[in-house]
Design a protein around this motif. Structure first.
Motif, PDB file in Angstrom:
ATOM      1  N   TYR A 155       0.834  -1.209   0.000  1.00  0.00           N
ATOM      2  CA  TYR A 155       0.000   0.000   0.000  1.00  0.00           C
ATOM      3  C   TYR A 155       0.868   1.260   0.000  1.00  0.00           C
ATOM      4  N   PHE A 156       1.827   1.339   0.894  1.00  0.00           N
ATOM      5  CA  PHE A 156       2.633   2.558   0.999  1.00  0.00           C
ATOM      6  C   PHE A 156       3.541   2.742  -0.214  1.00  0.00           C
ATOM      7  N   ALA A 157       3.961   1.649  -0.813  1.00  0.00           N
ATOM      8  CA  ALA A 157       4.751   1.769  -2.046  1.00  0.00           C
ATOM      9  C   ALA A 157       3.886   2.308  -3.176  1.00  0.00           C
ATOM     10  N   ALA A 180      10.496  -8.243   0.686  1.00  0.00           N
ATOM     11  CA  ALA A 180       9.720  -8.924  -0.352  1.00  0.00           C
ATOM     12  C   ALA A 180       9.023  -7.934  -1.275  1.00  0.00           C
ATOM     13  N   GLU A 181       8.741  -6.732  -0.763  1.00  0.00           N
ATOM     14  CA  GLU A 181       8.101  -5.690  -1.565  1.00  0.00           C
ATOM     15  C   GLU A 181       9.113  -4.721  -2.174  1.00  0.00           C
ATOM     16  N   GLY A 182      10.401  -5.038  -2.066  1.00  0.00           N
ATOM     17  CA  GLY A 182      11.416  -4.271  -2.759  1.00  0.00           C
ATOM     18  C   GLY A 182      11.934  -3.048  -2.041  1.00  0.00           C
ATOM     19  N   TYR A 183      11.674  -2.926  -0.756  1.00  0.00           N
ATOM     20  CA  TYR A 183      12.163  -1.774   0.005  1.00  0.00           C
ATOM     21  C   TYR A 183      13.641  -1.932   0.364  1.00  0.00           C
ATOM     22  N   ALA A 192      14.901   7.557   5.786  1.00  0.00           N
ATOM     23  CA  ALA A 192      13.786   6.600   5.741  1.00  0.00           C
ATOM     24  C   ALA A 192      12.468   7.303   5.418  1.00  0.00           C
ATOM     25  N   ASP A 193      11.688   6.720   4.507  1.00  0.00           N
ATOM     26  CA  ASP A 193      10.356   7.236   4.183  1.00  0.00           C
ATOM     27  C   ASP A 193       9.336   6.809   5.229  1.00  0.00           C
TER      28      ASP A 193
END
Length: 444
Positions: free
Chosen positions: A192-194, A225-228, A254-255
């Motif tokens: 969601y945040f991405a 896993a989500e690419g962060y 950091a975002d």
């Protein structure tokens, strides 16, 4: 419709609560639970007894677990004022287990033993259970007592039959947690945040304590896993240096900031982030901290306070444009403060009521077996494939017994952010913010 799987995010609560020893004595709440319940002058009006077990006094604070209890009581008080169920009032029997396994077993014994339907104290069901250590869960299951809408603080609702957590379950529930001792959670929060904010760097802050560190590792796995790009910070449990952690997070750019901390630790981390001038997109917390007390809890960190985001599986208690939320807010106005756990306790009591009314209409009577059959029928009630929603308060809830754990699932979530002067402001539609995400295994 494919059923959503409860996200990994709420697992934080069960792990974080292990930061304190599950000790303390049980302090039963006596006869004040009958307040507002009509008397039963005739056999036809014999009360339906339900039990609510809550760790109202516990090592993590007096108010940490009482939200679901208060929401459920408010529903039953209003229900009784309107005539109850088939003319029968609901008698709510409360028990505070003190946050200990011994106390929990005592509460279970006190509430479920005796002759069901007699003049004894046995309850027909448990509702909105919120226990730090649900040690009596196996006993509840063996007795065939339906436990409806409980908070999955531990693994009990993914372990035993007859237990129906507020978020549903896919697990076999054959006496072993999840699948071979492993539970699964999705990465939808991170997705969601991405998607919505373009976040690519995330920080995870934890204590150097076993449970906190274990949950932090799970969050890190999901983010990766989500690419962060993931930054990890660990502070000492006894003497945490949040300022040093905050300064490093600022340096790393950091975002997002996730944590494996208790409420007090969250507040101190926010203060430190403000002190060092860190600019973050979101400080993400979980449903237990989704309360109206944010201004008091985060009074010393206005910038971080207004960067607070929360995710969950139920409709924002601030969404008073929705009729179901308005009714909840009107019935709980006397409580002074509001929380998402109160709303979920209210929804749990609604669920029991729907099941009891269906049983009353069949002519078999409101029995444990009938209630349990209702919860299993259509995977949680009359809603069938669509799942149970408590008049739109819950993302559709279902119970299945999948032989194998899912590799991916379509999962929906509700999202809100805090804004001074407005409170928690919903972001998007909880029934539309859905993602096909991988499911990651973890041990409870």
């Amino acid at each position: 419709m494919r059923r959503r799987l409860r996200a990994a995010e709420p697992a934080a609560l069960g792990l974080l609560l292990l930061l304190s020893a599950a000790c303390g004595s049980r302090l039963p709440e006596s006869d004040f639970e009958h307040r507002g319940t009509p008397t039963a002058p005739t056999a036809a009006a014999t009360p339906l007894r339900v039990g609510i077990i809550t760790s109202a006094t516990s090592p993590v604070g007096a108010a940490a677990f009482t939200g679901p209890r208060d929401g459920a009581r408010a529903w039953f008080e209003r229900l009784n004022a309107r005539g109850g169920i088939d003319g029968r009032p609901v008698e709510v029997r409360l028990c505070d287990d003190g946050g200990s396994g011994v106390g929990n077993n005592e509460c279970v014994h006190q509430l479920i033993d005796g002759s069901e339907g007699s003049d004894g104290n046995a309850v027909v069901a448990l509702v909105a259970t919120t226990a730090l250590d649900y040690a009596g869960a196996s006993r509840v299951s063996r007795a065939g007592v339906p436990d409806i809408g409980g908070q999955p603080i531990g693994a009990a609702y993914d372990t035993y039959p007859h237990l129906y957590g507020i978020y549903g379950s896919l697990a076999p529930r054959d006496g072993t947690p999840g699948w071979g001792g492993r539970l699964y959670g999705g990465t939808e929060v991170y997705r969601y945040f991405a998607r919505e904010h373009g976040a690519r760097t995330a920080a995870v802050v934890s204590y150097n304590q076993t449970a906190s560190a274990a949950y932090a590792r799970l969050v890190v796995r999901g983010l990766e896993a989500e690419g962060y790009d993931v930054v990890t910070e660990q502070v000492d449990f006894a003497l945490p240096n949040f300022r040093a952690a905050a300064a490093d997070l600022k340096e790393q750019g950091a975002d997002l900031v996730f944590d494996a901390l208790d409420t007090h630790g969250n507040a101190r981390l926010c203060e430190a982030l403000d002190d060092v001038g860190a600019e973050i997109t979101a400080k993400v917390t979980n449903v237990q901290n989704w309360t109206s007390t944010v201004p008091e809890d985060y009074k010393n960190s206005p910038r971080c306070r207004n960067a607070l985001w929360v995710t969950g599986s139920s409709r924002n208690f601030e969404d008073t444009d929705q009729a179901a939320v308005r009714e909840f807010r009107e019935a709980t106005a006397r409580l002074g403060t509001h929380s998402q756990w109160q709303l979920e306790g209210w929804a749990a009591a609604m669920w029991f009521t729907e099941a009891a009314r269906a049983c009353a209409e069949t002519g078999t009577g409101v029995t444990r077996a009938c209630l349990d059959d209702f919860m299993n029928r259509g995977e949680g009630g009359e809603a069938g494939d669509k799942g149970y929603t408590a008049d739109g308060l819950l993302i559709p809830v279902r119970f299945e017994r999948a032989a194998e754990p899912p590799k991916t699932r379509r999962t929906c979530l509700s999202v809100a952010r805090w804004q001074d002067g407005r409170g928690w402001v919903s972001q998007g539609d909880m029934n539309a913010d859905c993602f096909d995400v991988p499911q990651l295994a973890y041990r409870p």
